[in-house]
Design an enzyme around this catalytic site. Structure first.
Site, PDB file in Angstrom:
ATOM      1  N   CYS A 110       0.702  -1.185  -0.271  1.00 53.39           N
ATOM      2  CA  CYS A 110       0.581  -0.231  -0.316  1.00 53.39           C
ATOM      3  C   CYS A 110       0.922   1.007  -0.262  1.00 53.39           C
ATOM      4  O   CYS A 110       0.417   2.551  -0.522  1.00 53.39           O
ATOM      5  CB  CYS A 110      -1.203  -0.221   0.886  1.00 53.39           C
ATOM      6  SG  CYS A 110      -2.158  -1.291   0.992  1.00 53.39           S
ATOM      7  N   HIS A 244      -3.852   7.016   2.873  1.00 55.73           N
ATOM      8  CA  HIS A 244      -3.879   6.228   2.343  1.00 55.73           C
ATOM      9  C   HIS A 244      -5.220   6.218   3.114  1.00 55.73           C
ATOM     10  O   HIS A 244      -5.659   5.965   3.871  1.00 55.73           O
ATOM     11  CB  HIS A 244      -3.068   4.746   2.509  1.00 55.73           C
ATOM     12  CG  HIS A 244      -3.449   3.605   2.614  1.00 55.73           C
ATOM     13  ND1 HIS A 244      -3.705   3.225   0.685  1.00 55.73           N
ATOM     14  CD2 HIS A 244      -3.054   2.398   2.133  1.00 55.73           C
ATOM     15  CE1 HIS A 244      -4.091   2.142   1.067  1.00 55.73           C
ATOM     16  NE2 HIS A 244      -3.726   0.982   2.440  1.00 55.73           N
ATOM     17  N   ASN A 274      -9.856   0.004   0.244  1.00 51.41           N
ATOM     18  CA  ASN A 274      -8.473   0.084   0.431  1.00 51.41           C
ATOM     19  C   ASN A 274      -8.316  -0.749  -1.053  1.00 51.41           C
ATOM     20  O   ASN A 274      -8.283  -2.079  -1.399  1.00 51.41           O
ATOM     21  CB  ASN A 274      -7.983  -0.649   1.082  1.00 51.41           C
ATOM     22  CG  ASN A 274      -6.720  -0.790   1.410  1.00 51.41           C
ATOM     23  OD1 ASN A 274      -6.127  -0.577   0.636  1.00 51.41           O
ATOM     24  ND2 ASN A 274      -6.587  -0.632   2.790  1.00 51.41           N
TER      25      ASN A 274
END
Ligand code: COA
Length: 319
Positions: A110, A244, A274
């Site tokens: 990520c 994020h 996500n």
């Protein structure tokens, strides 16, 4: 010399899966997911590969700038979910958009997009590139155990892109890595070698949610402060933090600890879930296309993820 962001693009599959849809598949509820994560819905690929999504995001970013594929000196793609081990996503995009430059993928989960921007800055610094395409693209739906309610409600698919040109807008950065395959792990398939006898694990995302949560809040808080300090900026100078998009409670917890107004922490996790390395460029594209960014704005990007990795940077918007 480093770079400036000339334009942005993003793409998410048409198919939307709501929390209610998921509650028909696993023992969960809209209430639980929304309360614990902020997520209301996510986009999930139906027969679209990671490079199909990356291609769409790339075309939209090129359209935003007027830069032609043949002007690109390098294509980099942050991803952990290429549909092919080779050619990688960046090379598939190179082929699909009709570019001729070198292209490669970068794997840092990520934090991947922030890591990849830092690599891109090196090409500009060495005078090796005048125009680059940097992508974050993921099809995490193929790496989920759709019977595991702890993960299948969180992760999703999408792609984001930026076109970079020469400039002085990349003001500071910080990357970290702390080797750990206990807190977040995504086993790969074991392959067919008759010589490798260790039994395979499910090639699906597994994570210790609470540990990731604590790690994420501390890391983002420290990283954002450090990159601001490196740039000679204070928290008051920040126009937007693009974190994020992993959990709205993580974003809120970081925002509460900082002297930056909560509304400057951009989030769209409600609609996208996500999407790993795609989450920051998708959010940046939304801000750009909504006309919310103006020349001179200081934008902080901050990510964390598997590795464990973190990455943050400060970019001055010039468009
Ligand atoms: N629906 C309903 N209940 C669920 C559930 C779901 N989808 N997932 C887990 N639960 C249950 C658990 O089984 C547990 O039940 P128990 O108390 O009976 O044992 C309970 O909810 C609490 O689980 P827990 O894991 O402690 O919840 P949490 O508040 O920590 O929230 C996360 C879980 C994953 C949402 C949260 O920890 C998180 O977001 N962490 C960060 C993860 C992350 O950012 N990952 C991305 C890295 S890039």
């Amino acid at each position: 010399m480093n770079f400036q962001i000339l334009g942005t693009g993003s793409y998410a599959p048409e198919h939307i899966v709501t929390n209610d849809d998921l509650s028909k598949m696993v023992d969960t509820s809209d209430e639980w997911i929304a309360e614990r994560t902020g997520i209301r819905q996510r986009h999930i690929s139906v027969n679209e590969t990671t490079h199909d999504m990356a291609y769409q995001a790339a075309m939209r970013a090129l359209d935003d700038t007027g830069v032609k594929p043949e002007e690109l000196d390098m294509i980099l793609c942050a991803t952990i979910s290429s549909d092919l081990a080779s050619p990688n996503v960046a090379i598939m995009v190179q082929k699909m958009i009709g570019a001729t430059c070198p292209a490669m993928d970068i794997s840092a989960a990520c934090s991947g997009f922030v890591y990849t921007l830092d690599v891109a800055a090196g090409y500009f610094a060495r005078g090796k590139a005048k125009k680059m395409l940097v992508l974050g693209a993921e099809r995490l739906s193929k790496m989920l155990d759709w019977e595991d309610r702890a993960t299948c409600v969180i992760f999703a698919d999408g792609a984001g892109a930026v076109v970079l040109g020469e400039g002085e807008s990349y003001l500071s950065s910080k990357l970290t890595a702390k080797g750990d395959d206990d807190v977040i792990k995504i086993p790969y398939y074991v392959g067919l070698s008759p010589f490798f006898t260790i039994p395979g694990e499910k090639p699906c995302i597994n994570m210790k949610g609470r540990e990731v949560f604590k790690f994420a809040v501390n890391a983002m808080y420290n990283d954002v402060q450090e990159v601001l300090e490196q740039s000679g900026l204070t928290q008051k100078d920040v126009s937007y933090v693009i974190p994020h998009q992993a959990n709205l409670r993580i974003i809120d917890a970081v925002a509460r600890r900082m002297d930056i107004a909560p509304e400057k922490f951009y989030h769209n996790i409600e609609r996208f879930g996500n999407t790993s390395s795609a989450s920051i460029p998708i959010a940046l594209d939304e801000l750009n296309k909504a006309g919310k960014l103006k020349a001179g704005d200081y934008i902080v990007l901050s990510a964390f993820g598997g590795g464990l990795t973190t990455g943050a940077c400060v970019v001055r918007w010039t468009k």
